[in-house]
Scaffold this motif. Structure first.
Motif, PDB file in Angstrom:
ATOM      1  N   UNK A  56      91.582  18.754  19.031  1.00 17.78           N
ATOM      2  CA  UNK A  56      91.574  18.897  20.477  1.00 17.78           C
ATOM      3  C   UNK A  56      91.343  20.592  20.865  1.00 17.78           C
ATOM      4  N   UNK A  57      90.327  20.938  21.101  1.00 17.95           N
ATOM      5  CA  UNK A  57      90.275  22.441  21.466  1.00 17.95           C
ATOM      6  C   UNK A  57      90.873  23.143  22.793  1.00 17.95           C
ATOM      7  N   UNK A  58      91.362  24.087  22.778  1.00 17.82           N
ATOM      8  CA  UNK A  58      92.034  24.715  23.901  1.00 17.82           C
ATOM      9  C   UNK A  58      91.305  24.478  25.102  1.00 17.82           C
ATOM     10  N   UNK A  59      91.681  24.214  26.099  1.00 13.89           N
ATOM     11  CA  UNK A  59      90.896  24.040  27.257  1.00 13.89           C
ATOM     12  C   UNK A  59      90.332  22.608  27.583  1.00 13.89           C
ATOM     13  N   UNK A  60      90.238  21.676  26.721  1.00 16.48           N
ATOM     14  CA  UNK A  60      89.504  20.601  26.702  1.00 16.48           C
ATOM     15  C   UNK A  60      90.309  19.388  27.822  1.00 16.48           C
ATOM     16  N   UNK A  61      89.397  18.817  28.550  1.00 13.17           N
ATOM     17  CA  UNK A  61      90.032  18.012  29.641  1.00 13.17           C
ATOM     18  C   UNK A  61      90.171  16.788  28.842  1.00 13.17           C
ATOM     19  N   UNK A  66     100.985   9.998  29.522  1.00 13.73           N
ATOM     20  CA  UNK A  66     102.026  10.418  28.530  1.00 13.73           C
ATOM     21  C   UNK A  66     101.744  11.726  27.943  1.00 13.73           C
ATOM     22  N   UNK A  67     100.839  11.962  27.254  1.00 15.17           N
ATOM     23  CA  UNK A  67     100.473  13.071  26.635  1.00 15.17           C
ATOM     24  C   UNK A  67      99.926  14.354  27.571  1.00 15.17           C
ATOM     25  N   UNK A  68      99.337  13.684  28.507  1.00 21.04           N
ATOM     26  CA  UNK A  68      98.648  14.439  29.709  1.00 21.04           C
ATOM     27  C   UNK A  68      99.783  15.081  30.308  1.00 21.04           C
ATOM     28  N   UNK A  74     103.590  22.078  28.701  1.00 18.57           N
ATOM     29  CA  UNK A  74     103.870  22.803  27.769  1.00 18.57           C
ATOM     30  C   UNK A  74     102.523  24.179  27.601  1.00 18.57           C
ATOM     31  N   UNK A  75     101.464  23.886  28.258  1.00 23.08           N
ATOM     32  CA  UNK A  75     100.413  24.423  28.508  1.00 23.08           C
ATOM     33  C   UNK A  75      99.961  24.720  26.957  1.00 23.08           C
ATOM     34  N   UNK A  76      99.609  23.647  26.442  1.00 22.65           N
ATOM     35  CA  UNK A  76      99.032  23.774  24.710  1.00 22.65           C
ATOM     36  C   UNK A  76      97.715  24.411  24.782  1.00 22.65           C
ATOM     37  N   UNK A  77      97.484  24.959  23.800  1.00 26.66           N
ATOM     38  CA  UNK A  77      96.222  25.441  23.277  1.00 26.66           C
ATOM     39  C   UNK A  77      95.450  24.587  22.507  1.00 26.66           C
ATOM     40  N   UNK A  78      94.773  24.674  21.313  1.00 27.15           N
ATOM     41  CA  UNK A  78      94.249  23.923  20.409  1.00 27.15           C
ATOM     42  C   UNK A  78      95.422  23.170  19.774  1.00 27.15           C
ATOM     43  N   UNK A  79      95.171  21.970  19.533  1.00 32.88           N
ATOM     44  CA  UNK A  79      96.179  21.009  18.867  1.00 32.88           C
ATOM     45  C   UNK A  79      95.656  19.910  18.164  1.00 32.88           C
ATOM     46  N   UNK A  80      96.293  19.312  17.084  1.00 25.74           N
ATOM     47  CA  UNK A  80      95.571  18.164  16.215  1.00 25.74           C
ATOM     48  C   UNK A  80      96.476  17.102  16.440  1.00 25.74           C
ATOM     49  N   UNK A  81      95.909  15.809  16.612  1.00 28.65           N
ATOM     50  CA  UNK A  81      96.540  14.328  16.488  1.00 28.65           C
ATOM     51  C   UNK A  81      96.086  13.958  15.326  1.00 28.65           C
TER      52      UNK A  81
END
Length: 96
Positions: A56-61, A66-68, A74-81
Motif C-alpha cells: 500500500x503506497x504512502x498517501x493511498x486512500x 480498524x486499520x484505518x 500512526x501516520x503510516x507511509x508505505x506499508x505491506x499487508x
C-alpha cells in the motif's frame, strides 16, 4: 521495519483480531484492533483473497474498519499487508 501489527482470524472466521503490535506509537489499544471481514477493506481484501502480500503506497486512500484508525493515528507511509496462510486458509495477517 519501524512498526508492525499482527492479527489472527477468530474461530468463527468473521474478524481478524489484533494480537500484537510493535514499534513507535503502538499501544495496547492499537494492538487489539479488530477488523470485521464482512465489511469492505481496500487492499486488505485483496491480500486475503489472493493470499499474497499487497503493498500500500504512502498517501493511498483506504477504507478498512480498524486499520484505518491505526493508519491515521500512526501516520503510516508505505506499508505491506502480508496474509498468513495455512492449508489454503488465511489464518492471520501481518502489517509492516
Amino acid at each position: 521495519m519501524r512498526r508492525g501489527w499482527f492479527g489472527v482470524t477468530n474461530e468463527q472466521g468473521t474478524h481478524i483480531v489484533g494480537k500484537a503490535g510493535f514499534g513507535t506509537g503502538i499501544r495496547r489499544k492499537l494492538q487489539e484492533v479488530q477488523i470485521e471481514l464482512s465489511l469492505q477493506h481496500d487492499f486488505f481484501d485483496e491480500a486475503i483473497k489472493t493470499q499474497r502480500p499487497v503493498i500500500v503506497p504512502a498517501g493511498a486512500t483506504m477504507q478498512c474498519s480498524g486499520l484505518q484508525r491505526v493508519m491515521a493515528l500512526l501516520k503510516l507511509g508505505t506499508f505491506v499487508i502480508v496474509p498468513l496462510v495455512s492449508l489454503g486458509q488465511v489464518i492471520g495477517v501481518v502489517v509492516v
